[in-house]
Design a protein around this motif. Structure first.
Motif, PDB file in Angstrom:
ATOM      1  N   ASP A  21       0.771  -1.166   0.177  1.00  0.00           N
ATOM      2  CA  ASP A  21       0.131  -0.036  -0.203  1.00  0.00           C
ATOM      3  C   ASP A  21       0.888   1.219   0.030  1.00  0.00           C
ATOM      4  O   ASP A  21       0.587   2.391  -0.804  1.00  0.00           O
ATOM      5  N   ASN A  42       2.210   1.955  -3.542  1.00  0.00           N
ATOM      6  CA  ASN A  42       1.176   2.402  -4.407  1.00  0.00           C
ATOM      7  C   ASN A  42       0.996   4.013  -4.139  1.00  0.00           C
ATOM      8  O   ASN A  42       0.865   4.766  -5.172  1.00  0.00           O
ATOM      9  N   ASN A  43       1.166   4.344  -2.689  1.00  0.00           N
ATOM     10  CA  ASN A  43       0.830   5.614  -2.461  1.00  0.00           C
ATOM     11  C   ASN A  43       1.934   6.574  -2.850  1.00  0.00           C
ATOM     12  O   ASN A  43       1.668   7.907  -3.043  1.00  0.00           O
ATOM     13  N   CYS A  44       3.153   5.958  -2.904  1.00  0.00           N
ATOM     14  CA  CYS A  44       4.646   6.817  -3.398  1.00  0.00           C
ATOM     15  C   CYS A  44       4.329   7.013  -4.993  1.00  0.00           C
ATOM     16  O   CYS A  44       4.780   8.185  -5.366  1.00  0.00           O
ATOM     17  N   LYS A  93       1.128   7.236  -6.684  1.00  0.00           N
ATOM     18  CA  LYS A  93      -0.192   8.298  -6.735  1.00  0.00           C
ATOM     19  C   LYS A  93       0.011   9.272  -6.041  1.00  0.00           C
ATOM     20  O   LYS A  93      -0.433  10.527  -6.649  1.00  0.00           O
ATOM     21  N   ASP A  94       0.440   9.350  -4.845  1.00  0.00           N
ATOM     22  CA  ASP A  94       0.337  10.514  -4.232  1.00  0.00           C
ATOM     23  C   ASP A  94       1.849  10.470  -3.309  1.00  0.00           C
ATOM     24  O   ASP A  94       1.797   9.899  -2.120  1.00  0.00           O
ATOM     25  N   LYS A 111       1.637  11.741   0.404  1.00  0.00           N
ATOM     26  CA  LYS A 111       1.008  10.489   1.309  1.00  0.00           C
ATOM     27  C   LYS A 111       1.734   9.388   1.575  1.00  0.00           C
ATOM     28  O   LYS A 111       1.779   8.926   2.785  1.00  0.00           O
ATOM     29  N   GLY A 112       2.429   8.768   0.539  1.00  0.00           N
ATOM     30  CA  GLY A 112       3.368   7.943   0.618  1.00  0.00           C
ATOM     31  C   GLY A 112       4.425   8.290   1.721  1.00  0.00           C
ATOM     32  O   GLY A 112       4.932   7.459   2.507  1.00  0.00           O
ATOM     33  N   ARG A 119       3.023   7.956   5.398  1.00  0.00           N
ATOM     34  CA  ARG A 119       2.996   6.397   5.498  1.00  0.00           C
ATOM     35  C   ARG A 119       4.041   5.755   6.135  1.00  0.00           C
ATOM     36  O   ARG A 119       4.252   4.996   7.000  1.00  0.00           O
TER      37      ARG A 119
END
Length: 298
Positions: A109, A112-114, A116-117, A120-121, A124
């Motif tokens: 997860d 994936n955040n890194c 897309k965003d 946010k990554g 996290r």
């Protein structure tokens, strides 16, 4: 003079405003379009249509595969752009397929955040480090008190190196110290600690580019480390016998630097003594079966 023959081939042509098909003659130059003419096929709704230019005995099955036109475009995944971004996404997909992230869904997860965003990554990742800080960052278990190092008639050819710990070392601490001494012996035996050949460390500090003279290094007198004994332990005391052979103080510096780090980060070492036949309350005649006594191979 090039003479080209022409021949007439009937072709299937749809009538205007009609669903039926009719045949008309098409002029093809021979032999350039002869192959294409034989390959020409049209899907017809009528199964009774017969190709007039073929012999019934030579009837072949119609090709159902569509003809690929030169202006056909390749299908691109939705949301994927041409250029460097698409290449990065493609490389990331290959990496994700090769790696097995099923064991850690949280890490999947985060990856994936890194993409897309990134913001946010990052948050996290910081959150994950806070949760698993104890597993990632290990606290020092040694001592801040410096290790005392002394020499007592140390002979490079036949001497003991004595250790005194603040507490009896644990099995993992003993394994670490034995590994450090073993590595020290291997480097010394291979001539890695030769103070006569220190071209880089003793060179001028103003030089921006490092250079090494191979001829000078090969002509230096080599050093060695002849032999080493076992690591003997009695409670919080230990010793190891060494036969370095050549008078090489650099070897001792390398060992002392390693022991200082071990003492501050892992297990506290009160003092290290080079040389001497007696040390504290060490028993010369002891059995391995006794409590707190052990011998470890270097």
């Amino acid at each position: 003079m090039l003479i080209r023959e022409f021949f007439t081939v009937p072709a299937v042509v749809p009538r205007r405003n009609s669903n039926s098909l009719s045949t008309s003659s098409v002029l093809f130059p021979s032999p350039f379009f002869h192959f294409k003419a034989n390959k020409l096929s049209v899907k017809s709704q009528s199964s009774s249509h017969v190709k007039p230019w073929l012999n019934p005995k030579d009837e072949v099955e119609e090709e159902t595969e569509p003809i690929k036109l030169p202006f056909d475009e390749e299908i691109v995944r939705e949301g994927e752009e041409d250029g460097e971004n698409s290449e990065i996404l493609s490389d990331f997909d290959d990496l994700r397929e090769e790696a097995n992230f099923d064991k850690d869904p949280e890490f999947t997860d985060i990856l994936n955040n890194c993409i897309k965003d990134p913001q946010k990554g990052r948050s996290r990742i910081e959150e994950r480090i806070k949760k698993k800080r104890n597993k990632i960052l290990h606290t020092k278990t040694g001592t801040a008190t410096p290790t005392n190092v002394t020499f007592k008639k140390f002979n490079f050819s036949n001497s003991y190196i004595w250790f005194e710990f603040y507490n009896a070392p644990l099995p993992k601490d003993i394994s670490l110290i034995c590994d450090a001494i073993r590595c020290w012996h291997i480097v010394g035996r291979l001539g890695g600690c030769n103070s006569m050949n220190m071209q880089l460390s003793q060179g001028p500090m103003e030089k921006k580019t490092l250079t090494y003279d191979a001829v000078e290094g090969a002509n230096m007198t080599p050093t060695t480390f002849y032999n080493i004994g076992d690591f003997e332990l009695q409670d919080n005391l230990a010793r190891v016998w060494v036969d370095i052979g050549t008078h090489e103080p650099l070897l001792l510096d390398v060992l002392i630097n390693a022991l200082i780090t071990i003492s501050s980060d892992y297990v506290g070492i009160k003092q290290v003594v080079f040389g001497g036949s007696k040390f504290e309350n060490w028993k010369e005649d002891f059995y391995v079966e006794e409590a707190g006594c052990s011998v470890h191979k270097i």
